[in-house]
Design a protein around this motif. Structure first.
Motif, PDB file in Angstrom:
ATOM      1  N   LYS A   1       0.837  -1.198   0.000  1.00 38.47           N
ATOM      2  CA  LYS A   1       0.000   0.000   0.000  1.00 38.47           C
ATOM      3  C   LYS A   1       0.865   1.239   0.000  1.00 38.47           C
ATOM      4  N   ALA A   2       0.342   2.333  -0.543  1.00 36.52           N
ATOM      5  CA  ALA A   2       1.028   3.613  -0.456  1.00 36.52           C
ATOM      6  C   ALA A   2       1.094   4.032   0.997  1.00 36.52           C
TER       7      ALA A   2
ATOM      8  N   GLY B   1       0.811   6.785   2.320  1.00 39.55           N
ATOM      9  CA  GLY B   1      -0.195   7.772   2.690  1.00 39.55           C
ATOM     10  C   GLY B   1      -1.479   7.150   3.210  1.00 39.55           C
ATOM     11  N   CYS B   2      -1.645   5.843   3.023  1.00 43.97           N
ATOM     12  CA  CYS B   2      -2.848   5.161   3.503  1.00 43.97           C
ATOM     13  C   CYS B   2      -2.820   4.951   5.017  1.00 43.97           C
ATOM     14  N   TYR B   3      -1.632   5.124   5.620  1.00 46.10           N
ATOM     15  CA  TYR B   3      -1.497   4.884   7.054  1.00 46.10           C
ATOM     16  C   TYR B   3      -1.604   6.189   7.823  1.00 46.10           C
ATOM     17  N   ASP B   4      -1.895   6.044   9.112  1.00 48.56           N
ATOM     18  CA  ASP B   4      -1.916   7.209   9.989  1.00 48.56           C
ATOM     19  C   ASP B   4      -0.503   7.777  10.121  1.00 48.56           C
TER      20      ASP B   4
ATOM     21  N   GLN C   1       3.053   5.981   9.903  1.00 50.15           N
ATOM     22  CA  GLN C   1       4.002   6.433   8.875  1.00 50.15           C
ATOM     23  C   GLN C   1       5.376   6.733   9.486  1.00 50.15           C
TER      24      GLN C   1
ATOM     25  N   TYR D   1       9.531   2.499   1.221  1.00 47.41           N
ATOM     26  CA  TYR D   1       9.026   3.758   0.679  1.00 47.41           C
ATOM     27  C   TYR D   1      10.145   4.787   0.439  1.00 47.41           C
TER      28      TYR D   1
ATOM     29  N   SER E   1       3.258  10.145  -1.360  1.00 47.84           N
ATOM     30  CA  SER E   1       2.068  10.209  -0.499  1.00 47.84           C
ATOM     31  C   SER E   1       2.416  10.337   0.974  1.00 47.84           C
TER      32      SER E   1
END
Length: 685
Positions: free
Chosen positions: A44-45, A47-50, A54, A73, A99
């Motif tokens: 997943k990108a 940016g999908c995480y909190d 991150q 990343y 992201s």
């Protein structure tokens, strides 16, 4: 010079990149391990995480980036130039997932310069093995990772701990990048490190690091230097030392080749001298040269060494400079004593002065008497072996026999006249002749114009008395020998004139001829006096005095060469216009001396004399009736015309010499002495 190629990184460093960590930096498009380590597309990108998640992911990726490994990343982008087995990185950059939280991106990008510097340093170490950066950095990364695993490290804390290391690593990466791009090695690396250390003078930590690296890198270099200045040996298997040896130049060339380059180019300085040795590089070169000369003589010598004289470090105390100076003084003194004492340099120079500068001319008088017949032959008819035998006989029969060096004297016959020989020696800076006819050889050139002496010189005296130096001695000798020959011929003519003084020849052609003979004899005697007492003797004594205080063999060479060049110039040999005039006057004198027998015989109506000696002529003349002699003199107008012709030509040449001497003496003051001696000759009637 053949050198051993510098050992390269083993091939398996490139065939098996897992051993070096290089595979971590390979791009996904080119790596043969790409499939094993690339994202599968299910990731997943970020940016999908909190933001909190991150931060944990970013910290994990940054810790990987600090040791040159891509994260999930954070990726590495490189542009690589490959030459042989070496990879030169022109740029390395880390990139983050777009992201990612902007604040986290900013913090990560602050640490990226440290990561990029590490990648360049690690790549250089593994491919070139020139620098050792130590384990401090890797230990720091390991500790940070440990704190991260314990949950005690934040992204701000990571930045805090990395910040002090960034400048040092960037400085190292700058050095490595310059060394890689320019393919530096040896002294070039030392100069680069020193220049970078000076550039970072404001940052004490970085400067200390670079100075420490310079110190470590110079240890091996100073080891090579130590062997050179203490033993005269170049121990440089990888061709990194700043002194090169040309083994094709042999010491035998000093006695065989006029333009021998042995002393100047057997050992020479290369480009890229370490900056801390630049001011003393010449002294270092000379020190080893002197030690090598002694080794070539079979005189094994090594500069005295002690723990205090080791050249294993350099710094602001300049101790290494003092050690080099001591080594130079030792080598210079030892070689000078060896050449002066064991090989008797001054004795050889004095012996050469006796023979080639005619300091002791009794042997030459005897030689010219017994070798007259051979010397008057044409070049292709002269027997050099016979001349050598006659020379040996003359040496053994005169005071020269007491000279222990007289056996080193040999004779030779040149193939060209003095003027033409001078024109071929371009290094003497003889001005070009204005008339091409000046270069033409006399129609019947004989041994009297081409005879010369030579001298056997052995190593190491050939360093000072080289082929070039000996050639200069020979040029002076040939000029003096020719003058001596002219003087002897005129003396013979004068004796013939003296033989007819018993007759009443006042107002006759013979009396005029007698005055001309006296003028010619005065001219050649004045010239010889100038050459010997105004030029050779003063310059010799000046050189002799200087040689008593010299400190090195190079100073001996300098003073000796200066002496020869000064003598050549003051003897007119480097002034072709004057030299041509003097040679023309000498030729007129010889023509007149040769014609004297005919002139006097015709004037007094005497048939050809059976004996050539003056005493025999005198005996025969006294049996003649004085009235018959007087009648013959008045009858022979042709004799008078011949004498007047010789007189006109001689006086014209002598008078034309005056303006040249006056003009040249402004630039060459020593010519004033010559003018004082000979310009009054033409006025004698």
């Amino acid at each position: 010079m053949e050198t051993t190629p510098c050992p390269t990184t083993p091939r398996w460093n490139f065939d098996r990149p897992f051993l070096t960590g290089q595979f971590h930096q390979e791009t996904k498009e080119t790596s043969r391990f790409a499939k094993s380590f690339s994202n599968t597309g299910d990731e997943k990108a970020i940016g999908c995480y909190d933001v909190g998640v991150q931060e944990v992911i970013v910290m994990d990726d940054v810790l990987c980036a600090l040791v040159g490994i891509e994260g999930r990343y954070i990726s590495i982008k490189r542009r690589v130039h490959t030459q042989g087995n070496d990879n030169y990185d022109f740029s390395v950059s880390f990139q983050v997932d777009a992201s990612m939280d902007l604040a986290l991106q900013e913090m990560a990008k602050r640490i990226f310069p440290l990561c990029e510097s590490f990648v360049l340093i690690e790549q250089f170490v593994e491919s070139r093995s020139q620098f050792k950066t130590g384990l401090d950095y890797e230990a720091m990364v390991a500790q940070l990772e440990h704190q991260f695993r314990l949950g005690r490290l934040s992204i701000q804390g990571l930045w805090f701990y990395c910040q002090p290391m960034i400048v040092s690593m960037q400085a190292l990466s700058t050095v490595i990048l310059k060394a890689s791009v320019n393919n530096f090695a040896g002294s070039a690396v030392l100069n680069l490190l020193q220049s970078q250390a000076k550039a970072m003078a404001g940052d004490n930590t970085v400067r200390s690091l670079l100075e420490k690296m310079t110190q470590c890198a110079s240890n091996a270099y100073l080891g090579i230097l130590e062997r050179w200045v203490y033993e005269g040996v170049i121990d440089d298997p990888y061709d990194e030392f700043f002194i090169a040896e040309n083994k094709s130049l042999q010491k035998e060339s000093l006695t065989q080749d006029y333009d021998a380059k042995y002393w100047r180019q057997r050992y020479s300085l290369k480009d890229g001298i370490p900056s801390f040795l630049a001011n003393i590089a010449g002294t270092i070169l000379t020190t080893g040269k002197y030690l090598n000369v002694m080794r070539e003589c079979g005189h094994n010598v090594q500069a005295p060494t002690s723990e205090n004289s080791k050249l294993m470090s350099f710094g602001s105390n300049h101790h290494y400079l003092e050690c080099i100076k001591v080594a130079y003084d030792f080598a210079s003194g030892e070689l000078l004593n060896l050449i002066k004492e064991k090989y008797d340099l001054m004795g050889k120079l004095l012996s050469i002065k006796h023979y080639l500068l005619l300091d002791q001319g009794d042997f030459l008088v005897h030689f010219m008497d017994i070798a007259r017949e051979e010397l008057t032959k044409k070049l292709d008819e002269i027997n050099e072996e016979k001349l050598q035998s006659l020379l040996d006989l003359a040496l053994r029969s005169t005071a020269a026999a007491a000279d222990p060096c007289h056996e080193d004297l040999t004779c030779c016959v040149e193939r060209s006249s003095l003027l033409k020989r001078m024109a071929t020696l371009k290094d003497l800076e003889v001005r070009s002749f204005s008339d091409s006819n000046d270069m033409e050889e006399p129609v019947s050139i004989t041994g009297l114009e081409t005879f010369s002496l030579s001298y056997k010189v052995q190593w190491p005296l050939s360093i000072v008395i080289s082929k070039k130096a000996l050639t200069k001695y020979q040029l002076i000798f040939r000029f003096l020998f020719r003058c001596k020959h002219v003087e002897r011929q005129l003396c013979g003519a004068w004796q013939v004139h003296q033989g007819v003084r018993a007759f009443n020849i006042s107002g006759t052609a013979i009396s005029r001829s007698s005055l001309l003979c006296r003028s010619m004899l005065k001219f050649i005697s004045s010239l010889l006096h100038y050459l010997t007492f105004e030029v050779l003797e003063p310059n010799w004594h000046a050189m002799h005095n200087r040689l008593q205080t010299v400190k090195s063999i190079d100073e001996v060479i300098q003073h000796h060469d200066f002496f020869l060049d000064k003598c050549l110039r003051e003897c007119l040999l480097l002034l072709p216009e004057l030299l041509k005039k003097v040679e023309k006057l000498k030729s007129l004198c010889l023509q007149y001396a040769a014609a004297t027998q005919w002139l006097i015989s015709s004037s007094i109506d005497i048939t050809k004399l059976e004996e050539p000696s003056a005493s025999q002529k005198l005996k025969q003349l006294r049996f003649k009736n004085p009235s018959q002699v007087q009648k013959a003199i008045t009858r022979d107008a042709a004799v008078t015309d011949s004498i007047l012709k010789f007189e006109r030509e001689f006086n014209a040449e002598l008078q034309s010499l005056g303006p040249i001497l006056s003009t040249s003496s402004q630039a060459e003051p020593y010519l004033t002495h010559l003018a004082q001696w000979i310009l009054g000759v033409g006025s004698d009637k």
